[in-house]
Motif scaffolding. Structure first.
Motif, PDB file in Angstrom:
ATOM      1  N   SER A  81       0.799  -1.272   0.083  1.00 34.83           N
ATOM      2  CA  SER A  81      -0.031  -0.189  -0.064  1.00 34.83           C
ATOM      3  C   SER A  81       0.841   1.301  -0.030  1.00 34.83           C
ATOM      4  N   VAL A  82       0.095   2.344  -0.188  1.00 32.04           N
ATOM      5  CA  VAL A  82       1.038   3.435  -0.367  1.00 32.04           C
ATOM      6  C   VAL A  82       1.765   3.960   0.853  1.00 32.04           C
ATOM      7  N   LEU A  83       0.813   3.913   1.835  1.00 29.35           N
ATOM      8  CA  LEU A  83       1.220   3.980   3.299  1.00 29.35           C
ATOM      9  C   LEU A  83       2.349   3.206   3.808  1.00 29.35           C
ATOM     10  N   SER A  84       2.174   1.827   3.476  1.00 27.45           N
ATOM     11  CA  SER A  84       3.272   0.905   4.095  1.00 27.45           C
ATOM     12  C   SER A  84       4.691   1.069   3.349  1.00 27.45           C
ATOM     13  N   VAL A  85       4.440   1.488   2.005  1.00 30.61           N
ATOM     14  CA  VAL A  85       5.566   1.551   1.291  1.00 30.61           C
ATOM     15  C   VAL A  85       6.566   2.878   1.516  1.00 30.61           C
ATOM     16  N   LEU A  86       5.727   3.987   1.251  1.00 34.10           N
ATOM     17  CA  LEU A  86       6.255   5.488   1.407  1.00 34.10           C
ATOM     18  C   LEU A  86       5.898   5.758   2.885  1.00 34.10           C
ATOM     19  N   GLY A  87       4.871   5.669   3.581  1.00 33.14           N
ATOM     20  CA  GLY A  87       4.870   5.914   4.810  1.00 33.14           C
ATOM     21  C   GLY A  87       4.043   7.281   4.951  1.00 33.14           C
ATOM     22  N   PHE A  88       3.619   7.885   3.847  1.00 32.75           N
ATOM     23  CA  PHE A  88       2.887   9.370   3.707  1.00 32.75           C
ATOM     24  C   PHE A  88       2.332   9.230   2.636  1.00 32.75           C
ATOM     25  N   MET A  89       1.376  10.394   2.453  1.00 33.23           N
ATOM     26  CA  MET A  89       0.987  10.866   1.074  1.00 33.23           C
ATOM     27  C   MET A  89       0.951  12.426   0.964  1.00 33.23           C
ATOM     28  N   TYR A  90       0.958  12.907  -0.153  1.00 30.14           N
ATOM     29  CA  TYR A  90       0.946  14.454  -0.172  1.00 30.14           C
ATOM     30  C   TYR A  90      -0.085  15.055  -1.223  1.00 30.14           C
ATOM     31  N   PRO A  91      -0.659  16.253  -1.234  1.00 28.79           N
ATOM     32  CA  PRO A  91      -1.634  16.437  -2.031  1.00 28.79           C
ATOM     33  C   PRO A  91      -1.111  16.399  -3.667  1.00 28.79           C
ATOM     34  N   GLU A  92      -0.122  16.504  -3.915  1.00 34.60           N
ATOM     35  CA  GLU A  92       0.320  16.505  -5.475  1.00 34.60           C
ATOM     36  C   GLU A  92       0.119  15.226  -5.865  1.00 34.60           C
ATOM     37  N   MET A  93      -0.316  13.901  -5.148  1.00 28.86           N
ATOM     38  CA  MET A  93      -0.530  12.963  -5.626  1.00 28.86           C
ATOM     39  C   MET A  93      -1.997  12.806  -6.572  1.00 28.86           C
ATOM     40  N   ASN A  94      -2.693  13.929  -6.017  1.00 24.04           N
ATOM     41  CA  ASN A  94      -3.863  14.271  -6.458  1.00 24.04           C
ATOM     42  C   ASN A  94      -5.152  13.231  -6.695  1.00 24.04           C
ATOM     43  N   PHE A  95      -5.092  12.371  -5.497  1.00 23.87           N
ATOM     44  CA  PHE A  95      -6.039  11.393  -5.132  1.00 23.87           C
ATOM     45  C   PHE A  95      -7.225  11.955  -4.570  1.00 23.87           C
ATOM     46  N   THR A  96      -8.449  11.573  -4.983  1.00 23.18           N
ATOM     47  CA  THR A  96      -9.844  12.098  -4.585  1.00 23.18           C
ATOM     48  C   THR A  96     -10.329  10.982  -3.444  1.00 23.18           C
ATOM     49  N   ALA A  97      -9.928   9.643  -3.718  1.00 29.02           N
ATOM     50  CA  ALA A  97     -10.577   8.679  -2.815  1.00 29.02           C
ATOM     51  C   ALA A  97      -9.395   7.704  -2.321  1.00 29.02           C
ATOM     52  N   ALA A  98      -9.843   6.997  -1.280  1.00 31.76           N
ATOM     53  CA  ALA A  98      -8.868   5.978  -0.970  1.00 31.76           C
ATOM     54  C   ALA A  98      -9.399   4.748  -0.414  1.00 31.76           C
ATOM     55  N   GLU A  99      -8.982   3.778  -0.584  1.00 32.86           N
ATOM     56  CA  GLU A  99      -9.573   2.401  -0.259  1.00 32.86           C
ATOM     57  C   GLU A  99      -9.077   1.817   0.961  1.00 32.86           C
ATOM     58  N   PHE A 100      -9.790   1.239   2.000  1.00 37.64           N
ATOM     59  CA  PHE A 100      -9.376   0.319   3.112  1.00 37.64           C
ATOM     60  C   PHE A 100     -10.077  -0.783   3.140  1.00 37.64           C
ATOM     61  N   THR A 101      -9.416  -1.898   4.025  1.00 37.38           N
ATOM     62  CA  THR A 101      -9.929  -2.895   3.894  1.00 37.38           C
ATOM     63  C   THR A 101     -11.394  -2.931   4.947  1.00 37.38           C
ATOM     64  N   HIS A 102     -12.123  -3.922   5.184  1.00 36.14           N
ATOM     65  CA  HIS A 102     -13.290  -3.712   5.889  1.00 36.14           C
ATOM     66  C   HIS A 102     -13.041  -3.647   7.370  1.00 36.14           C
ATOM     67  N   LYS A 103     -11.906  -3.887   7.819  1.00 36.98           N
ATOM     68  CA  LYS A 103     -11.464  -4.038   9.088  1.00 36.98           C
ATOM     69  C   LYS A 103     -10.940  -2.767   9.619  1.00 36.98           C
ATOM     70  N   LYS A 112      -3.319  10.212  11.585  1.00 41.60           N
ATOM     71  CA  LYS A 112      -1.801  10.369  11.129  1.00 41.60           C
ATOM     72  C   LYS A 112      -1.654  10.978   9.539  1.00 41.60           C
ATOM     73  N   HIS A 113      -2.736  10.948   8.840  1.00 46.18           N
ATOM     74  CA  HIS A 113      -2.506  11.174   7.613  1.00 46.18           C
ATOM     75  C   HIS A 113      -3.710  12.260   7.186  1.00 46.18           C
ATOM     76  N   GLU A 114      -3.562  13.573   7.291  1.00 40.01           N
ATOM     77  CA  GLU A 114      -4.528  14.530   7.518  1.00 40.01           C
ATOM     78  C   GLU A 114      -5.142  14.586   6.173  1.00 40.01           C
ATOM     79  N   LEU A 115      -4.458  14.410   5.137  1.00 40.16           N
ATOM     80  CA  LEU A 115      -4.929  14.638   3.642  1.00 40.16           C
ATOM     81  C   LEU A 115      -6.165  13.347   3.529  1.00 40.16           C
ATOM     82  N   LEU A 116      -6.254  12.449   4.176  1.00 35.61           N
ATOM     83  CA  LEU A 116      -7.494  11.299   4.145  1.00 35.61           C
ATOM     84  C   LEU A 116      -8.680  12.073   4.443  1.00 35.61           C
ATOM     85  N   LYS A 117      -8.726  12.979   5.308  1.00 44.70           N
ATOM     86  CA  LYS A 117      -9.987  13.732   5.606  1.00 44.70           C
ATOM     87  C   LYS A 117     -10.768  14.237   4.460  1.00 44.70           C
TER      88      LYS A 117
END
Length: 157
Positions: A81-103, A112-117
């Protein structure tokens, strides 16, 4: 992607950026090509677990060229996953959604990652085997029941 044709064209583009490393089925397992009825049509020779040449900074724009939408998957997983590999995300990645497992407890990740809000959250099982699949835990309201409506939802259109 809004159509199968565009998804397959993007798949060809991704393959064109991958190193030509042959799969070794005895080590990595078979990579079967199947139809919609689960009939085996063939086998993929190129090892699909290698990275493509598309950078994380370019993936949103590259997918957009094929009229698709992209989001980082299974952010709560300890690997691949992006977070497990990089440890962070930044606005310039331009993601509008994020996926999580059901748990996943999503507020923990938002803390931990304000951008997810500011992103839409999708939930999927991420099951690789039928016995690991769970009941649907994600619903989205669409204007119509089409692939394009799903793309528009992810892109906030």
């Amino acid at each position: 992607f809004p159509t199968l044709e565009k998804a397959l064209k993007f798949s060809d583009f991704v393959k064109s950026t991958m190193p030509p490393i042959k799969n070794k089925p005895e080590i990595f397992g078979q990579q079967l090509i199947m139809d919609n009825l689960d009939n085996v049509l063939g086998e993929e020779d190129i090892l699909l677990t290698t990275a493509s040449g598309i950078s994380i900074d370019d993936v949103v724009n590259e997918v957009a060229k094929f009229d698709g939408a992209v989001f980082p998957a299974h952010l709560d997983r300890a690997s691949y996953s992006v977070l497990s590999v990089l440890g962070f995300m930044y606005p310039e990645m331009n993601f509008t959604a994020a996926e999580f497992t059901h748990k996943a407890f999503i507020p923990q990740y938002e803390e931990k990652h304000e951008l997810l809000k500011s992103m839409k959250h999708l939930r999927n099982s991420d099951a690789h085997y039928l016995e690991n699949m769970v009941e649907a835990s994600c619903e989205i309201e669409l204007l119509e029941c089409t692939p394009q409506a799903v793309v528009n939802y992810i892109l906030n259109k």
